[in-house]
Design a protein around this motif. Structure first.
Motif, PDB file in Angstrom:
ATOM      1  N   VAL A  97       0.818  -1.341  -0.017  1.00 34.88           N
ATOM      2  CA  VAL A  97      -0.056   0.029  -0.038  1.00 34.88           C
ATOM      3  C   VAL A  97       0.730   1.097   0.086  1.00 34.88           C
ATOM      4  CG1 VAL A  97      -1.983  -1.060   1.110  1.00 34.88           C
ATOM      5  CG2 VAL A  97      -0.328  -0.050   2.602  1.00 34.88           C
ATOM      6  N   GLY A  98       1.992   1.260  -0.796  1.00 32.90           N
ATOM      7  CA  GLY A  98       2.830   2.576  -0.819  1.00 32.90           C
ATOM      8  C   GLY A  98       2.372   3.249  -1.962  1.00 32.90           C
ATOM      9  N   PRO A  99       2.163   4.552  -1.888  1.00 29.58           N
ATOM     10  CA  PRO A  99       2.030   5.515  -2.958  1.00 29.58           C
ATOM     11  C   PRO A  99       3.042   5.553  -3.944  1.00 29.58           C
ATOM     12  CG  PRO A  99       1.248   6.639  -0.984  1.00 29.58           C
ATOM     13  CD  PRO A  99       2.000   5.352  -0.524  1.00 29.58           C
ATOM     14  N   SER A 100       2.876   5.563  -4.927  1.00 31.35           N
ATOM     15  CA  SER A 100       3.857   5.460  -6.188  1.00 31.35           C
ATOM     16  C   SER A 100       3.686   6.688  -7.204  1.00 31.35           C
ATOM     17  CB  SER A 100       4.241   4.261  -6.911  1.00 31.35           C
ATOM     18  OG  SER A 100       2.734   3.995  -7.618  1.00 31.35           O
ATOM     19  N   SER A 101       2.849   7.143  -7.151  1.00 29.23           N
ATOM     20  CA  SER A 101       2.603   8.436  -8.281  1.00 29.23           C
ATOM     21  C   SER A 101       1.433   9.462  -7.557  1.00 29.23           C
ATOM     22  CB  SER A 101       1.931   7.804  -9.587  1.00 29.23           C
ATOM     23  OG  SER A 101       0.781   7.140  -9.183  1.00 29.23           O
ATOM     24  N   PHE A 102       1.583  10.817  -8.343  1.00 30.20           N
ATOM     25  CA  PHE A 102       0.669  11.775  -7.729  1.00 30.20           C
ATOM     26  C   PHE A 102       0.005  12.460  -9.093  1.00 30.20           C
ATOM     27  CE2 PHE A 102       4.433  11.130  -5.361  1.00 30.20           C
ATOM     28  CZ  PHE A 102       4.152  11.277  -4.040  1.00 30.20           C
ATOM     29  N   SER A 149       7.959  10.206  -7.086  1.00 31.55           N
ATOM     30  CA  SER A 149       7.289   9.163  -7.660  1.00 31.55           C
ATOM     31  C   SER A 149       8.004   8.314  -8.122  1.00 31.55           C
ATOM     32  CB  SER A 149       6.484  10.021  -8.742  1.00 31.55           C
ATOM     33  OG  SER A 149       5.614   9.320  -9.360  1.00 31.55           O
ATOM     34  N   ALA A 150       7.841   7.161  -7.284  1.00 27.17           N
ATOM     35  CA  ALA A 150       8.675   5.830  -7.850  1.00 27.17           C
ATOM     36  C   ALA A 150       8.230   5.527  -9.474  1.00 27.17           C
ATOM     37  CB  ALA A 150       8.498   4.682  -7.101  1.00 27.17           C
ATOM     38  N   LEU A 151       6.878   5.709  -9.700  1.00 20.01           N
ATOM     39  CA  LEU A 151       6.554   5.125 -10.786  1.00 20.01           C
ATOM     40  C   LEU A 151       7.146   5.526 -12.242  1.00 20.01           C
ATOM     41  CD1 LEU A 151       3.873   4.051 -12.808  1.00 20.01           C
ATOM     42  CD2 LEU A 151       3.160   6.481 -12.631  1.00 20.01           C
ATOM     43  N   LEU A 152       7.579   6.886 -11.999  1.00 16.46           N
ATOM     44  CA  LEU A 152       8.389   7.609 -13.122  1.00 16.46           C
ATOM     45  C   LEU A 152       9.685   6.915 -13.270  1.00 16.46           C
ATOM     46  CD1 LEU A 152       7.027  11.345 -12.726  1.00 16.46           C
ATOM     47  CD2 LEU A 152       6.359   9.441 -14.199  1.00 16.46           C
ATOM     48  N   TRP A 153      10.335   6.436 -12.450  1.00 21.51           N
ATOM     49  CA  TRP A 153      11.605   5.758 -12.459  1.00 21.51           C
ATOM     50  C   TRP A 153      11.511   4.238 -13.022  1.00 21.51           C
ATOM     51  CZ3 TRP A 153      15.849   8.608 -11.552  1.00 21.51           C
ATOM     52  CH2 TRP A 153      15.500   9.759 -11.162  1.00 21.51           C
ATOM     53  N   VAL A 154      10.485   3.810 -13.319  1.00 16.36           N
ATOM     54  CA  VAL A 154      10.524   2.220 -13.794  1.00 16.36           C
ATOM     55  C   VAL A 154      10.828   2.344 -15.353  1.00 16.36           C
ATOM     56  CG1 VAL A 154       8.702   0.581 -14.528  1.00 16.36           C
ATOM     57  CG2 VAL A 154       8.356   1.772 -12.535  1.00 16.36           C
ATOM     58  N   ASN A 155      12.003   1.286 -15.612  1.00 19.86           N
ATOM     59  CA  ASN A 155      12.835   1.297 -16.857  1.00 19.86           C
ATOM     60  C   ASN A 155      13.035  -0.356 -16.957  1.00 19.86           C
ATOM     61  OD1 ASN A 155      15.176   1.122 -15.380  1.00 19.86           O
ATOM     62  ND2 ASN A 155      15.324   3.046 -15.407  1.00 19.86           N
ATOM     63  N   ASP A 156      13.933  -0.545 -18.038  1.00 21.77           N
ATOM     64  CA  ASP A 156      14.334  -1.855 -18.258  1.00 21.77           C
ATOM     65  C   ASP A 156      15.103  -2.479 -16.938  1.00 21.77           C
ATOM     66  OD1 ASP A 156      13.203  -2.259 -20.618  1.00 21.77           O
ATOM     67  OD2 ASP A 156      14.909  -1.098 -21.806  1.00 21.77           O
ATOM     68  N   ASN A 157      15.742  -1.516 -16.217  1.00 22.55           N
ATOM     69  CA  ASN A 157      16.562  -1.914 -15.201  1.00 22.55           C
ATOM     70  C   ASN A 157      16.111  -2.119 -13.831  1.00 22.55           C
ATOM     71  OD1 ASN A 157      19.052  -2.190 -16.914  1.00 22.55           O
ATOM     72  ND2 ASN A 157      19.133  -0.017 -16.786  1.00 22.55           N
ATOM     73  N   THR A 158      14.631  -1.849 -13.806  1.00 22.36           N
ATOM     74  CA  THR A 158      14.055  -1.781 -12.347  1.00 22.36           C
ATOM     75  C   THR A 158      14.229  -3.057 -11.779  1.00 22.36           C
ATOM     76  OG1 THR A 158      12.660  -0.117 -13.232  1.00 22.36           O
ATOM     77  CG2 THR A 158      11.824  -1.583 -11.149  1.00 22.36           C
ATOM     78  N   VAL A 159      14.194  -3.169 -10.568  1.00 21.52           N
ATOM     79  CA  VAL A 159      14.493  -4.515  -9.943  1.00 21.52           C
ATOM     80  C   VAL A 159      13.130  -5.266  -9.704  1.00 21.52           C
ATOM     81  CG1 VAL A 159      16.544  -3.638  -8.474  1.00 21.52           C
ATOM     82  CG2 VAL A 159      14.149  -3.536  -7.415  1.00 21.52           C
ATOM     83  N   PRO A 160      13.424  -6.655  -9.596  1.00 20.70           N
ATOM     84  CA  PRO A 160      11.843  -7.306  -9.238  1.00 20.70           C
ATOM     85  C   PRO A 160      11.427  -6.903  -7.863  1.00 20.70           C
ATOM     86  CG  PRO A 160      13.786  -8.840  -9.733  1.00 20.70           C
ATOM     87  CD  PRO A 160      14.318  -7.297  -9.552  1.00 20.70           C
TER      88      PRO A 160
END
Length: 225
Positions: A97-102, A149-160
């Motif tokens: 339940v962690g917010p990831s975007s705004f 915002s964690a959402l905006l950092w998602v890319n090919d190298n994002t961890v599991p």
């Protein structure tokens, strides 16, 4: 921190060196505290955790990070935004339940989808940036909130990632979790999106799904740690 203690004891029982990290909470005496400043406190603490573990005889050569609610937000930020700067490789993240975007349209429970002025005020406080209603929906807005915002950092190298959310959550937007799931899926990141269909922020009404969440954490530990 009482709940953290139980989680840390459980992780230790699995054979992992575990540490709980405090950060400054927003209050009348700390009015300038926000998601970004909190996340930087966590980032700056990790080398000290590694060093203290070394002093105790534990050589940490990899790590996972996790949390719940605000802690989940910060766990995602460290894993996605700060992994490249980590003193040891970040292998995975788990959070509930962690917010990831705004995005105002996601924060319906606060009415922010219909009140852009209120959304701008809340997100300004949360991110520490000066946000105006006319910025919503622009690239400028994404750049302003990216640091929080964690959402905006998602890319090919994002961890599991292992994550759990309740569809009836009134404190953080479930729609934001759907966005995060979509982003992780887009980049083919190994992840588990465990939906608690009858629960709110406490994930209180879906015991089987919560057990699944914990089982998936262990499964990912075994695979990635």
């Amino acid at each position: 921190k009482s709940d953290d203690k139980e989680m840390l004891q459980w992780l230790c029982s699995l054979g992992y060196v575990s540490a709980g990290i405090n950060y400054t909470l927003f209050s009348d005496s700390n009015p300038d505290t926000n998601v970004y400043t909190q996340s930087m406190e966590i980032k700056e603490s990790i080398p000290f955790v590694i060093e203290e573990a070394r002093k105790l005889g534990y050589n940490i050569d990899r790590m996972a990070i996790g949390g719940g609610s605000a802690g989940g937000c910060h766990a995602l930020l460290y894993a996605y935004r700060d992994a490249a700067d980590s003193p040891v490789p970040v292998k995975m993240v788990f959070e509930a339940v962690g917010p990831s975007s705004f995005y105002p349209e996601d924060w319906k429970s606060y009415g922010l989808d219909k009140d852009s002025e209120a959304a701008a005020n809340l997100f300004s406080t949360m991110t520490g940036e000066e946000i105006r209603p006319e910025m919503f929906g622009t690239a400028e807005y994404d750049m302003l909130v990216k640091a929080s915002s964690a959402l905006l950092w998602v890319n090919d190298n994002t961890v599991p990632t292992v994550m759990a959310y309740g569809t009836h959550d009134k404190f953080q937007p479930y729609d934001g979790a759907v966005r995060l799931d979509a982003a992780l899926t887009k980049y083919n990141i190994p992840h588990e999106f465990i939906v608690h269909e009858h629960s709110g922020h406490g994930l209180q009404n879906d015991n089987k799904e919560y057990v699944k969440y914990m089982e998936k954490i262990v499964e990912y530990f075994d695979k990635y740690m």
